[in-house]
Design an enzyme around this catalytic site. Structure first.
Site, PDB file in Angstrom:
ATOM      1  N   SER A 298       0.804  -1.219   0.000  1.00  0.00           N
ATOM      2  CA  SER A 298       0.000   0.000   0.000  1.00  0.00           C
ATOM      3  C   SER A 298       0.837   1.270   0.000  1.00  0.00           C
ATOM      4  CB  SER A 298      -0.976  -0.043   1.163  1.00  0.00           C
ATOM      5  OG  SER A 298      -1.915  -1.065   0.932  1.00  0.00           O
ATOM      6  N   ASP A 309       9.043   5.316 -10.849  1.00  0.00           N
ATOM      7  CA  ASP A 309       8.548   5.899 -12.103  1.00  0.00           C
ATOM      8  C   ASP A 309       9.323   7.148 -12.492  1.00  0.00           C
ATOM      9  OD1 ASP A 309       6.711   3.920 -12.475  1.00  0.00           O
ATOM     10  OD2 ASP A 309       4.933   5.195 -12.328  1.00  0.00           O
ATOM     11  N   LYS A 323      -1.059  -4.370  -2.993  1.00  0.00           N
ATOM     12  CA  LYS A 323      -2.279  -3.826  -2.373  1.00  0.00           C
ATOM     13  C   LYS A 323      -2.534  -2.458  -3.002  1.00  0.00           C
ATOM     14  CE  LYS A 323      -5.544  -2.900   0.647  1.00  0.00           C
ATOM     15  NZ  LYS A 323      -5.833  -1.535   0.200  1.00  0.00           N
TER      16      LYS A 323
END
Length: 491
Positions: A298, A309, A323
């Site tokens: 999470s 990224d 998650k």
């Protein structure tokens, strides 16, 4: 819902945070929202449900209460969704959930470990009831109140010690040949959410256990301390076994590395994209490494995914939990809570996380191997790994990673990956020799096989003494419970 995270100054307190927040954890990604009145949802279906409640609570022979029926009806509705992250929590369960996020519990302030010798105290927390009463590390717990500790109930020791706040507990310990009986009050204990170390070579290390209400502030304060050092060269962020926490905490941590960009995309049931943005963030012009494993979930995946990224950090370890859904918390009239999945989140570049996880840039297996390899990449040149029973330190820093070693056939055997990491060697399995080839750049390969290699379960262990002979820079001292491994700089 839209959220924007602007990088906070150190003067800003948690009271200045956004009035609406989300929690992102292995079991929750939540936003606290006031629940509209029941009348707003009135319908034929709800009227029918109320009629059934009334009839059963007033007519059934069992004398069942309306409250019990209501709880059962809510549970049945939630269970019908087959969603492990949508759940109903009564006031006590909600309090426990919040406490777990903040790493709070009621106890005496000790960390215990289980060995063949019994249950012993690994750590006594500063300013705790245990410290005041005189408990010490290495004390062996033999009795809690009137319950003798045996191999059969050893796993329940923590349950015996914890309990209601301001009640007393008596713990009997062995300290060498001495038997001590100590009584102390149970009090609220807060475990650290962020721990740090500054290692030789200018390497800053940050271990984040949970994304709690103030973990981002602690994180930023420690990072700023690192940045004030003239020899600060690189940063390691350890998110292994971190199940998540507050989205805003992950957002504010990310703002130390990312400027004016999307943190995550959230997708609603209608397919609407509600991006969560970072505004006014900063950058860190140094190498950053993020450690993750299969229990990083999470909020951990949000931070790791964003740094990956934007190519801010190298993600190392194993694939994360996966998650990637968002829950909202609705407050009910009696103080209970309903946690409901409302969104899925994606990384800044639109990569899904739910049931997929974050794939590391550098795949590394085994906890100690992961840590040593990443610290070496970050610039640590020399290592000293010490084990005292189950307490393990790396260059003086206590770590959660174990040091896998066994004593068999009159020899000390250590996990092959750990030894290879200490030597800075690449490990290659050689099936025809039933052994491994260790390759250090610029040097001839070393083959350890036969009596020098041993399978313990599914893992390959190496004769530590034979390894040290082959790699003079690696030193092995002590026995299984008092073990020290050293490694000088690899040339």
């Amino acid at each position: 819902m839209r959220f924007t995270f602007a990088k906070k100054s150190r003067a800003e307190s948690s009271k200045s945070r956004l009035p609406v927040w989300k929690k992102i954890g292995l079991s929750a990604v939540v936003a606290t929202i006031a629940l509209p009145s029941w009348s707003a949802y009135a319908s034929e279906a709800s009227d029918r449900l109320q009629q059934v409640l009334d009839i059963l609570s007033t007519s059934h022979v069992s004398g069942v209460t309306e409250e019990a029926l209501s709880d059962a009806a809510i549970k049945a509705m939630v269970d019908s969704l087959n969603d492990p992250y949508t759940e109903f929590m009564d006031k006590q369960q909600w309090s426990q959930f919040e406490g777990s996020l903040a790493r709070n519990y009621v106890g005496v302030g000790i960390l215990i470990s289980h060995t063949a010798e019994g249950v012993y105290i690994e750590q006594v927390f500063k300013d705790s009831s245990a410290e005041a009463a005189g408990l010490q590390p290495d004390d062996i717990i033999v009795k809690v109140n009137d319950t003798d500790i045996t191999p059969e109930n050893a796993k329940d020791v923590a349950t015996y010690i914890t309990g209601e706040e301001n009640t007393n507990v008596t713990i009997t310990v062995l300290r060498g040949a001495e038997r001590l009986v100590l009584t102390m009050p149970r009090k609220a204990v807060s475990l650290p959410v962020v721990e740090s170390a500054y290692l030789d070579g200018g390497v800053g290390y940050l271990k984040v256990y949970s994304f709690s209400d103030d973990s981002d502030e602690q994180f930023t304060e420690i990072l700023e301390g690192f940045q004030a050092k003239s020899d600060f060269r690189s940063l390691v962020i350890d998110l292994r076994d971190n199940p998540g926490g507050l989205l805003e905490s992950a957002g504010y941590m990310a703002s130390n590395f990312i400027k004016d960009s999307v943190l995550i995309h959230t997708k609603t049931r209608n397919g609407t994209d509600n991006p969560v943005n970072i505004v006014g963030g900063a950058t860190l012009p140094l190498p950053v490494y993020v450690l993750v494993n299969e229990n990083s979930a999470s909020a951990s995946e949000i931070l790791a995914g964003a740094l990956q990224d934007y190519k801010v950090a190298v993600i190392a370890g194993t694939n994360t939990y996966g998650k990637g859904s968002v829950q909202s918390i609705y407050s009910l009239s009696d103080g209970s809570k309903l946690k409901v999945t409302i969104e899925e989140y994606l990384t800044p570049l639109g990569h899904p996380v739910n049931k997929v996880g974050i794939k590391p840039d550098l795949v590394l297996e085994g906890g100690m191997n992961q840590l040593l390899q990443v610290l070496r990449l970050a610039g640590v040149k020399e290592f000293k790994v010490e084990k005292n029973r189950s307490v393990v330190t790396v260059n003086g820093m206590q770590v959660d990673d174990s040091l896998p070693a066994v004593e068999e056939d009159g020899k000390l055997w250590v996990h092959s990956r750990v030894l290879a990491a200490l030597a800075g060697a690449e490990l290659k399995w050689v099936p025809e020799a039933q052994g491994v080839e260790l390759i250090v750049q610029g040097k001839a390969p070393v083959l350890l096989s036969g009596s020098q290699a041993k399978m313990v379960g599914d893992y390959l262990f190496l004769d530590a003494a034979a390894f040290a002979q082959s790699f003079p820079g690696v030193k092995v001292e002590g026995t299984l419970n008092q073990l020290a491994l050293g490694a000088s700089a690899v040339n």
